[in-house]
Write a protein that holds these residues in place. Structure first.
Motif: not given
Length: 216
Positions: A109-113
Motif C-alpha cells: 500500500w505504501l509503495t503504491v501511495l
C-alpha cells in the motif's frame, strides 16, 4: 455483535446528526461538534483492546480541530495555511502511531501511495506552488498522509473495524487532495464545494465507529 455493542455503536448517530446540521447551514458549533463528540465517544466507549492507545486518537482529533480552525481563520495569511498543515501533520502522526501500536504498515500500500502521490505532487502541485516553504510543507504532509493510510489496513482488528478505520483515513486523504487541487492549481472547485466537508466529517465518524466495535 452483542446487543450492548449495537447500543454503543448507535452512539455514532450523535456526530452524524451534528454533521447533517453543519452541512445544512448550522454554523461553526455543529461543525466543531462532530470531532468533539467523536473524542468523547473514543474516550468513554472504545473497545477494551484499544483503551491503552485511545489517547493517540484523541490527540489526533484535537489537532484536527486546531488545524481546521487555523485554515478557517487564515484570512489570506499564507503562514496560517502552513500552520494548519503542520497541525494536521501532527494529527496524522497520531493516527499513524495508533495504527503501529495496534498493527503494522502494509508496505505494498505504501509503495503504491508514494508512487501515485509523488507523481501528483511533482506534476500538478509543484508547478502551482510558489514558495519553497509551502512546497516543503505540502510534501511533508503528503508523505505522512501516505504512511498513515498505508498503516490503517494493517490494524489487528476485525475485518469490519479495520476497513471502517481505513475508510476514515482514506476520507481524510481524499479531502486533503481536494483542498490541494483547489488551493494550488485551482482545479476541482465543484468537487471541493460538494465533497470536502462531507468527507472531512466522514473521516472522523468512520474512525470513531471502527474503535467502537473492536473487541471488548
Amino acid at each position: 455483535m452483542k446487543p450492548s455493542n449495537y447500543l454503543i455503536l448507535s452512539l455514532i448517530l450523535i456526530p452524524i446528526l451534528c454533521a447533517v446540521a453543519a452541512l445544512n447551514g448550522g454554523g461553526y458549533l455543529p461543525h466543531v461538534a462532530v470531532p468533539v463528540t467523536c473524542i468523547l465517544l473514543v474516550a468513554f466507549f472504545c473497545g477494551r483492546s484499544v483503551r491503552r492507545t485511545r489517547w493517540l486518537l484523541i490527540a489526533a482529533l484535537l489537532f484536527s480541530i486546531a488545524g481546521d480552525w487555523m485554515l478557517k481563520h487564515r484570512g489570506g495569511d499564507e503562514m496560517r495555511f502552513i500552520y494548519g498543515i503542520a497541525l494536521f501533520f501532527v494529527a496524522h502522526i497520531g493516527y499513524l502511531a495508533f495504527c503501529l501500536r495496534n498493527g503494522r504498515i502494509k508496505w505494498l500500500w505504501l509503495t503504491v501511495l508514494l508512487a501515485g502521490y509523488g507523481l501528483f505532487f511533482a506534476l500538478m502541485l509543484v508547478p502551482a506552488i510558489g514558495g519553497m516553504e509551502m512546497q516543503v510543507a505540502v510534501l511533508l504532509y503528503m508523505l505522512i498522509s501516505c504512511f498513515s493510510l498505508a498503516a490503517a489496513p494493517g490494524l489487528r482488528f476485525s475485518a469490519v473495524a479495520r476497513w471502517l478505520f481505513t475508510a476514515g483515513i482514506a476520507s481524510i486523504v481524499f479531502s486533503d487532495t481536494l483542498i490541494a487541487l483547489y488551493e494550488f492549481p485551482h482545479k476541482a472547485q465543484w468537487l471541493y464545494a460538494c465533497l470536502m466537508m462531507p468527507t472531512y466529517y466522514a473521516a472522523h465518524i468512520l474512525v470513531t465507529a471502527a474503535v467502537l466495535i473492536v473487541k471488548k
